[in-house]
Design a protein around this motif. Sequence first.
Motif, short mmCIF file in Angstrom:
data_model
loop_
_atom_site.label_atom_id
_atom_site.label_comp_id
_atom_site.label_asym_id
_atom_site.label_seq_id
_atom_site.Cartn_x
_atom_site.Cartn_y
_atom_site.Cartn_z
N GLU A 70 0.83 -1.20 0.00
CA GLU A 70 0.00 0.00 0.00
C GLU A 70 0.87 1.26 0.00
N ALA A 73 2.36 1.63 -3.46
CA ALA A 73 1.34 2.06 -4.42
C ALA A 73 1.04 3.54 -4.25
N ALA A 74 0.96 4.01 -3.00
CA ALA A 74 0.71 5.42 -2.75
C ALA A 74 1.86 6.28 -3.29
N ARG A 76 3.86 5.52 -5.76
CA ARG A 76 3.79 5.49 -7.22
C ARG A 76 2.68 6.39 -7.74
N ARG A 77 1.52 6.37 -7.05
CA ARG A 77 0.42 7.27 -7.45
C ARG A 77 0.86 8.72 -7.34
N GLN A 78 1.58 9.03 -6.27
CA GLN A 78 2.07 10.40 -6.07
C GLN A 78 3.06 10.77 -7.15
N ILE A 80 3.25 9.61 -10.21
CA ILE A 80 2.51 9.82 -11.45
C ILE A 80 1.78 11.15 -11.41
N SER A 81 1.16 11.45 -10.29
CA SER A 81 0.43 12.70 -10.13
C SER A 81 1.36 13.89 -10.29
N ASP A 92 -5.59 17.03 -12.30
CA ASP A 92 -6.85 17.05 -13.04
C ASP A 92 -6.88 18.20 -14.03
N ASN A 95 -4.63 17.27 -16.97
CA ASN A 95 -5.22 16.29 -17.88
C ASN A 95 -6.29 16.93 -18.75
#
Length: 112
Positions: A70, A73-74, A76-78, A80-81, A92, A95
Amino acid sequence: MSTPDQQSRSVKTLGVKLEPDVHAQLSFIAQLREGTITDEILIAIRAHIERAKDDPELRSRAEEVQAEIEREAAARRQAISTLFAAPGGTPDETNSSTTRSRQRSKEAPSES
């Protein structure tokens, strides 16, 4: 019913080396139960898995691994963001503005 070809894709084959005396005992047990050595091995593996489910140390280690997954994953999400965020904007906004830019470039007449 599945064909042998379908079955071979849905299972994993495992080769197990056994000492001759262990093989002889296992073979005899299978014979007494009117089954196969493979049946006996599967029975033993299933019992082992059931015991593992009740092992508090193993459960604790699994929870630690899950927490680490977890966290990764957090992160990696950060990443990418952050990668796709516009300077001073949110991901957002980036994008949606990128989508609008692509749409505008498709609509613009091409110069030949």
